[in-house]
Write a protein that holds these residues in place. Sequence first.
Motif, PDB file in Angstrom:
ATOM      1  N   UNK A 114       0.860  -1.298  -0.125  1.00 20.26           N
ATOM      2  CA  UNK A 114      -0.003  -0.008  -0.047  1.00 20.26           C
ATOM      3  C   UNK A 114       0.790   1.367   0.018  1.00 20.26           C
ATOM      4  N   UNK A 115       1.935   1.281   0.706  1.00 23.67           N
ATOM      5  CA  UNK A 115       2.753   2.284   0.655  1.00 23.67           C
ATOM      6  C   UNK A 115       3.491   2.770  -0.586  1.00 23.67           C
ATOM      7  N   UNK A 116       3.784   1.591  -1.252  1.00 22.75           N
ATOM      8  CA  UNK A 116       4.398   1.696  -2.425  1.00 22.75           C
ATOM      9  C   UNK A 116       3.392   2.419  -3.520  1.00 22.75           C
ATOM     10  N   UNK A 117       2.349   1.945  -3.601  1.00 22.78           N
ATOM     11  CA  UNK A 117       1.418   2.536  -4.319  1.00 22.78           C
ATOM     12  C   UNK A 117       1.066   3.976  -4.145  1.00 22.78           C
ATOM     13  N   UNK A 118       0.817   4.212  -2.826  1.00 26.30           N
ATOM     14  CA  UNK A 118       0.600   5.650  -2.276  1.00 26.30           C
ATOM     15  C   UNK A 118       1.800   6.489  -2.855  1.00 26.30           C
ATOM     16  N   UNK A 119       3.028   5.855  -2.491  1.00 23.95           N
ATOM     17  CA  UNK A 119       4.162   6.680  -2.847  1.00 23.95           C
ATOM     18  C   UNK A 119       4.257   7.193  -4.424  1.00 23.95           C
ATOM     19  N   UNK A 120       3.854   6.022  -5.312  1.00 21.26           N
ATOM     20  CA  UNK A 120       3.938   6.149  -6.498  1.00 21.26           C
ATOM     21  C   UNK A 120       2.954   7.259  -7.198  1.00 21.26           C
ATOM     22  N   UNK A 121       1.886   7.325  -6.656  1.00 23.81           N
ATOM     23  CA  UNK A 121       0.701   8.250  -6.787  1.00 23.81           C
ATOM     24  C   UNK A 121       1.118   9.863  -6.527  1.00 23.81           C
ATOM     25  N   UNK A 122       1.823   9.800  -5.314  1.00 28.20           N
ATOM     26  CA  UNK A 122       2.078  11.167  -4.817  1.00 28.20           C
ATOM     27  C   UNK A 122       3.397  11.708  -5.503  1.00 28.20           C
ATOM     28  N   UNK A 123       4.501  10.684  -5.910  1.00 28.70           N
ATOM     29  CA  UNK A 123       5.934  11.157  -6.059  1.00 28.70           C
ATOM     30  C   UNK A 123       5.919  10.904  -7.620  1.00 28.70           C
ATOM     31  N   UNK A 124       5.115  10.194  -8.429  1.00 29.19           N
ATOM     32  CA  UNK A 124       5.312  10.319  -9.841  1.00 29.19           C
ATOM     33  C   UNK A 124       6.651   9.621 -10.034  1.00 29.19           C
ATOM     34  N   UNK A 125       7.353  10.219 -11.069  1.00 29.84           N
ATOM     35  CA  UNK A 125       8.682   9.970 -11.437  1.00 29.84           C
ATOM     36  C   UNK A 125       9.875  10.465 -10.560  1.00 29.84           C
ATOM     37  N   UNK A 126       9.459  11.443  -9.642  1.00 30.66           N
ATOM     38  CA  UNK A 126      10.485  11.993  -8.859  1.00 30.66           C
ATOM     39  C   UNK A 126      11.115  11.239  -8.037  1.00 30.66           C
ATOM     40  N   UNK A 127      10.582  10.196  -7.519  1.00 33.68           N
ATOM     41  CA  UNK A 127      11.061   9.173  -6.494  1.00 33.68           C
ATOM     42  C   UNK A 127      10.593   7.846  -6.762  1.00 33.68           C
ATOM     43  N   UNK A 128      11.557   6.864  -6.599  1.00 32.48           N
ATOM     44  CA  UNK A 128      10.915   5.378  -7.167  1.00 32.48           C
ATOM     45  C   UNK A 128      10.599   4.711  -5.485  1.00 32.48           C
ATOM     46  N   UNK A 129       9.649   4.004  -5.587  1.00 29.93           N
ATOM     47  CA  UNK A 129       9.434   3.216  -4.454  1.00 29.93           C
ATOM     48  C   UNK A 129       9.350   1.599  -4.649  1.00 29.93           C
ATOM     49  N   UNK A 130       9.624   0.886  -3.762  1.00 32.65           N
ATOM     50  CA  UNK A 130       9.660  -0.569  -3.917  1.00 32.65           C
ATOM     51  C   UNK A 130       9.277  -1.196  -2.738  1.00 32.65           C
ATOM     52  N   UNK A 131       8.204  -1.998  -2.884  1.00 28.94           N
ATOM     53  CA  UNK A 131       7.799  -2.810  -1.847  1.00 28.94           C
ATOM     54  C   UNK A 131       8.837  -4.152  -1.700  1.00 28.94           C
ATOM     55  N   UNK A 132       9.538  -4.132  -0.732  1.00 30.26           N
ATOM     56  CA  UNK A 132      10.784  -5.297  -0.548  1.00 30.26           C
ATOM     57  C   UNK A 132      10.570  -6.217   0.361  1.00 30.26           C
ATOM     58  N   UNK A 133       9.687  -6.236   1.269  1.00 31.16           N
ATOM     59  CA  UNK A 133       9.424  -7.280   2.319  1.00 31.16           C
ATOM     60  C   UNK A 133      10.489  -7.149   3.122  1.00 31.16           C
ATOM     61  N   UNK A 134      10.384  -8.070   3.967  1.00 29.56           N
ATOM     62  CA  UNK A 134      11.566  -8.315   5.094  1.00 29.56           C
ATOM     63  C   UNK A 134      12.765  -8.826   4.424  1.00 29.56           C
TER      64      UNK A 134
END
Length: 88
Positions: free
Chosen positions: A1-21
């Motif tokens: 969820x955080x990855x999707x929210x980050x992509x929605x807000x940051x667009x191409x400025x920052x990259x987010x990945x859900x990496x698990x533990x």
Amino acid sequence: MAEVLSRRTAGDVHEARSAGSTDPTQLADVVVTMGCGDACQYIPGRRYVDRELADPAWKSRAELRAIRDEIAERVDGLLAGLDERASR
């Protein structure tokens, strides 16, 4: 969820990945953990942000929305901080 929210807000400025533990986080500048303790990898030289978060299991829709909203607020705050650092 955080990855999707980050992509929605940051667009191409920052990259987010859900990496698990257990997935590699070597490419990350900032690693956000959610109370995983020793289960999370530690890579020297990375900025770590640990965020305790309520377990969404068995929550009502209203409680899930509140958790989602809390995650969105935290993501927005983190992105704002990253943008502020980049503008210096």
